[in-house]
Scaffold this motif. Structure first.
Motif, PDB file in Angstrom:
ATOM      1  N   ASN A  58      -0.297   0.235   5.107  1.00 18.37           N
ATOM      2  CA  ASN A  58      -0.186   0.187   3.653  1.00 18.37           C
ATOM      3  C   ASN A  58      -0.884   1.424   3.080  1.00 18.37           C
ATOM      4  O   ASN A  58      -1.490   2.202   3.819  1.00 18.37           O
ATOM      5  N   VAL A  59      -0.795   1.610   1.786  1.00 19.22           N
ATOM      6  CA  VAL A  59      -1.345   2.809   1.138  1.00 19.22           C
ATOM      7  C   VAL A  59      -2.819   2.993   1.477  1.00 19.22           C
ATOM      8  O   VAL A  59      -3.271   4.098   1.776  1.00 19.22           O
ATOM      9  N   ARG A  60      -3.564   1.915   1.443  1.00 16.75           N
ATOM     10  CA  ARG A  60      -5.012   1.980   1.706  1.00 16.75           C
ATOM     11  C   ARG A  60      -5.320   2.582   3.082  1.00 16.75           C
ATOM     12  O   ARG A  60      -6.314   3.297   3.251  1.00 16.75           O
ATOM     13  N   ASP A  61      -4.453   2.321   4.049  1.00 13.61           N
ATOM     14  CA  ASP A  61      -4.661   2.815   5.413  1.00 13.61           C
ATOM     15  C   ASP A  61      -4.606   4.341   5.510  1.00 13.61           C
ATOM     16  O   ASP A  61      -5.114   4.925   6.469  1.00 13.61           O
ATOM     17  N   TYR A  62      -3.971   4.990   4.550  1.00 14.98           N
ATOM     18  CA  TYR A  62      -3.835   6.445   4.568  1.00 14.98           C
ATOM     19  C   TYR A  62      -5.002   7.159   3.878  1.00 14.98           C
ATOM     20  O   TYR A  62      -5.070   8.379   3.891  1.00 14.98           O
ATOM     21  N   ALA A  89       3.299   5.572  -1.647  1.00 13.23           N
ATOM     22  CA  ALA A  89       2.480   5.500  -2.856  1.00 13.23           C
ATOM     23  C   ALA A  89       3.326   5.743  -4.110  1.00 13.23           C
ATOM     24  O   ALA A  89       3.221   4.990  -5.085  1.00 13.23           O
ATOM     25  N   ILE A  90       4.161   6.762  -4.084  1.00 13.38           N
ATOM     26  CA  ILE A  90       5.002   7.074  -5.246  1.00 13.38           C
ATOM     27  C   ILE A  90       5.962   5.921  -5.518  1.00 13.38           C
ATOM     28  O   ILE A  90       6.113   5.468  -6.658  1.00 13.38           O
ATOM     29  N   THR A 131      -0.842   2.254 -17.472  1.00 11.94           N
ATOM     30  CA  THR A 131      -1.634   3.202 -16.706  1.00 11.94           C
ATOM     31  C   THR A 131      -1.487   2.812 -15.237  1.00 11.94           C
ATOM     32  O   THR A 131      -1.404   1.622 -14.915  1.00 11.94           O
ATOM     33  N   SER A 132      -1.442   3.802 -14.359  1.00 12.31           N
ATOM     34  CA  SER A 132      -1.209   3.532 -12.944  1.00 12.31           C
ATOM     35  C   SER A 132      -2.137   4.394 -12.096  1.00 12.31           C
ATOM     36  O   SER A 132      -2.249   5.611 -12.316  1.00 12.31           O
ATOM     37  N   PHE A 133      -2.790   3.736 -11.136  1.00  6.42           N
ATOM     38  CA  PHE A 133      -3.759   4.412 -10.271  1.00  6.42           C
ATOM     39  C   PHE A 133      -3.516   4.003  -8.820  1.00  6.42           C
ATOM     40  O   PHE A 133      -3.091   2.880  -8.553  1.00  6.42           O
ATOM     41  N   ILE A 134      -3.836   4.884  -7.898  1.00 12.26           N
ATOM     42  CA  ILE A 134      -3.764   4.532  -6.484  1.00 12.26           C
ATOM     43  C   ILE A 134      -4.927   3.605  -6.145  1.00 12.26           C
ATOM     44  O   ILE A 134      -4.739   2.560  -5.538  1.00 12.26           O
ATOM     45  N   ILE A 135      -6.148   3.991  -6.559  1.00 17.71           N
ATOM     46  CA  ILE A 135      -7.374   3.292  -6.148  1.00 17.71           C
ATOM     47  C   ILE A 135      -8.130   2.776  -7.364  1.00 17.71           C
ATOM     48  O   ILE A 135      -8.271   3.488  -8.358  1.00 17.71           O
ATOM     49  N   CYS A 184      -4.487  -0.182  -4.602  1.00 12.76           N
ATOM     50  CA  CYS A 184      -5.488  -0.739  -3.691  1.00 12.76           C
ATOM     51  C   CYS A 184      -6.875  -0.636  -4.299  1.00 12.76           C
ATOM     52  O   CYS A 184      -7.092   0.132  -5.233  1.00 12.76           O
ATOM     53  N   GLU A 185      -7.790  -1.418  -3.745  1.00 12.71           N
ATOM     54  CA  GLU A 185      -9.184  -1.428  -4.213  1.00 12.71           C
ATOM     55  C   GLU A 185     -10.125  -1.134  -3.059  1.00 12.71           C
ATOM     56  O   GLU A 185      -9.804  -1.416  -1.906  1.00 12.71           O
ATOM     57  N   PHE A 186     -11.281  -0.576  -3.424  1.00 11.35           N
ATOM     58  CA  PHE A 186     -12.366  -0.391  -2.471  1.00 11.35           C
ATOM     59  C   PHE A 186     -13.636  -0.919  -3.100  1.00 11.35           C
ATOM     60  O   PHE A 186     -13.886  -0.706  -4.291  1.00 11.35           O
TER      61      PHE A 186
END
Length: 176
Positions: free
Chosen positions: A3-7, A37-38, A145-149, A171-173
């Motif tokens: 998934n996106v987080r893995d990258y 991601a896109i 609004t859109s964010f990866i993290i 994704c979240e951290f």
């Protein structure tokens, strides 16, 4: 399946001790990760009219440009003070260690245009809030609004939602 987080690579103690830096350049450099991601950032807006994609400096330019291309719409950068030629609007905002100013060209958005605001990381929400205020001054209708993290511990999502913004996160951290 990744998934996106893995990258996303984590670099401890950057730029200061105790910070876990979430490095999206590893996501961007992988063709599958970047495409994922896109595509995921576009998905919530299927069938929604968007006139412009607005990217926040600097990594928001990378996703914002790709998303604008996929939507066949224009891209508008919101930059740090002094980086844009021509007439600009300015918005000051607070950082954890001082203040900064964001700028947009005063003719970049027409009143009533529907815009999507994009960046890589949502921390305290200060940069995004400054960008939103600039767009509102130009009369934009902010669709989302859109964010990866997201770093939920820093409260950015709550801050933007308190402004009435829709916030999309891939994704979240935990932590800083």
């Amino acid at each position: 399946m990744k998934n996106v987080r893995d990258y996303i690579r984590t670099i401890p103690d950057f730029p200061h001790e105790g910070i876990m830096f979430r490095d999206v350049t590893t996501l961007f450099s992988d063709p599958r990760g970047f495409r994922m991601a896109i595509d995921q950032m576009l998905h919530p807006y299927a069938g929604t009219r968007i006139d412009k994609v607005v990217g926040l400096e600097a990594r928001g330019f990378i996703m914002g440009g790709a998303i604008a291309h996929q939507l066949s719409v224009g891209f508008v950068p919101i930059r740090k003070k002094g980086k844009l030629p021509g007439k600009t609007l300015q918005q000051d905002y607070k950082l954890e260690y001082g203040e900064a100013t964001m700028e947009i060209h005063d003719d970049a958005i027409q009143a009533g245009e529907k815009v999507l605001v994009v960046d890589d990381l949502l921390a305290t929400g200060g940069t995004a809030e400054a960008g939103i205020k600039l767009l509102e001054r130009l009369g934009a209708e902010i669709i989302s609004t859109s964010f990866i993290i997201d770093l939920p511990a820093l409260g950015g999502r709550k801050r933007l939602e308190a402004m009435g913004m829709d916030v999309q996160i891939l994704c979240e951290f935990d932590g800083l």
